[in-house]
Design a protein around this motif. Structure first.
Motif, short mmCIF file in Angstrom:
data_model
loop_
_atom_site.label_atom_id
_atom_site.label_comp_id
_atom_site.label_asym_id
_atom_site.label_seq_id
_atom_site.Cartn_x
_atom_site.Cartn_y
_atom_site.Cartn_z
N UNK A 162 0.85 -1.19 0.00
CA UNK A 162 0.00 0.00 0.00
C UNK A 162 0.89 1.24 0.00
N UNK A 163 0.35 2.32 -0.52
CA UNK A 163 1.08 3.57 -0.60
C UNK A 163 0.54 4.54 0.44
N UNK A 164 1.45 5.16 1.16
CA UNK A 164 1.09 6.20 2.14
C UNK A 164 2.08 7.34 1.99
N UNK A 165 1.58 8.50 1.53
CA UNK A 165 2.48 9.63 1.31
C UNK A 165 3.55 9.29 0.31
N UNK A 166 4.82 9.44 0.70
CA UNK A 166 5.92 9.10 -0.21
C UNK A 166 6.52 7.74 0.12
N UNK A 167 5.76 6.89 0.80
CA UNK A 167 6.22 5.56 1.20
C UNK A 167 5.44 4.46 0.50
N UNK A 168 6.15 3.40 0.13
CA UNK A 168 5.52 2.17 -0.31
C UNK A 168 5.66 1.18 0.84
N UNK A 169 4.57 0.87 1.49
CA UNK A 169 4.59 -0.04 2.63
C UNK A 169 4.47 -1.47 2.12
N UNK A 170 5.40 -2.32 2.57
CA UNK A 170 5.47 -3.70 2.05
C UNK A 170 5.63 -4.66 3.22
N UNK A 171 4.84 -5.72 3.21
CA UNK A 171 4.88 -6.68 4.31
C UNK A 171 6.23 -7.40 4.37
#
Length: 237
Positions: free
Chosen positions: A109-118
């Protein structure tokens, strides 16, 4: 002088044999391309066959070590701070743990300028990215094709296909199918438009002839700048 067949950016060496009854294509271990023809076979028939099998050819090429995507596309590491691009925007990877007490944790998922990855999906990281980008590409690229096809004056098949095309951004077949690499979604929107227009014009002109580039220019006068950008920077995303 050896006979060759050129289709787009592919060159096949022609090998003729009196014992052959049909035309065959092979991708050799060194990634060289060979068209096997009966002695009296017409080169144009072989060229037509190659055009119908472009996806198979590029998939074979992409599987060769040192050929295709390994030498064209940057291979990301799944560590905190690694850079990823989506529609031309830059995101930094942040690994997250599964929250067992709350709602399901999405793999990406994308949050702001971050790609969050499990974190628990690292071993299959590139596969998960490919799946996410493929899902996103289907509506995005279909909409672009619908928008540009009338301008180009062609009628492709209703739905595009998203897949791993090895080292190519897009391809088309003689029966009006359009195919795009899932990595196309890394590119800025204006560059994706160029990729789409390029393939749509190929439905009229299968090679990169003067007529082909003239029609690309008619449709997209700024194509040269986009083409140059794609060549220089596309593989670094």
């Amino acid at each position: 002088m050896s006979e060759t067949i050129c289709v787009d950016d592919l060159t096949f060496l022609v090998k003729r044999s009196s014992r052959r009854k049909t035309i065959g294509l092979t991708v050799e271990r060194d990634a060289s391309l060979v068209a096997h023809l009966p002695t009296d076979a017409d080169i144009d028939e072989a060229r037509k066959l190659i055009k119908t099998r472009l996806i198979w050819i590029h998939q074979k090429l992409s599987g060769h070590k040192g050929v295709g995507r390994e030498t064209i596309f940057r291979q990301p590491e799944f560590v905190d701070g690694e850079g990823f691009y989506f529609l031309g925007k830059h995101f930094r990877l942040k690994l997250v743990d599964v929250n067992s007490d709350g709602p399901p944790t999405p793999t990406i998922r994308f949050e702001g300028d971050r790609l969050l990855f499990r974190r628990d999906q690292i071993k299959s990281g590139l596969k998960r990215i490919e799946e996410y980008y493929t899902r996103a590409a289907n509506p995005y690229l279909n909409e672009l094709v619908d928008r540009w096809k009338a301008i180009v004056r062609v009628n492709p098949n209703k739905y595009v296909q998203i897949m791993d095309l090895g080292f190519r951004w897009g391809s088309c077949s003689s029966n009006a199918n359009l195919n795009f690499h899932w990595r196309t979604m890394q590119l800025p929107p204006q560059i994706i438009e160029y990729v789409v227009v390029h393939e749509l014009v190929h439905l009229k002109y299968p090679d990169h002839s003067e007529s082909f580039w003239s029609d690309v220019r008619r449709v997209m006068p700024s194509f040269a700048e986009r083409k140059e950008w794609l060549s220089a920077k596309g593989g670094d995303l």
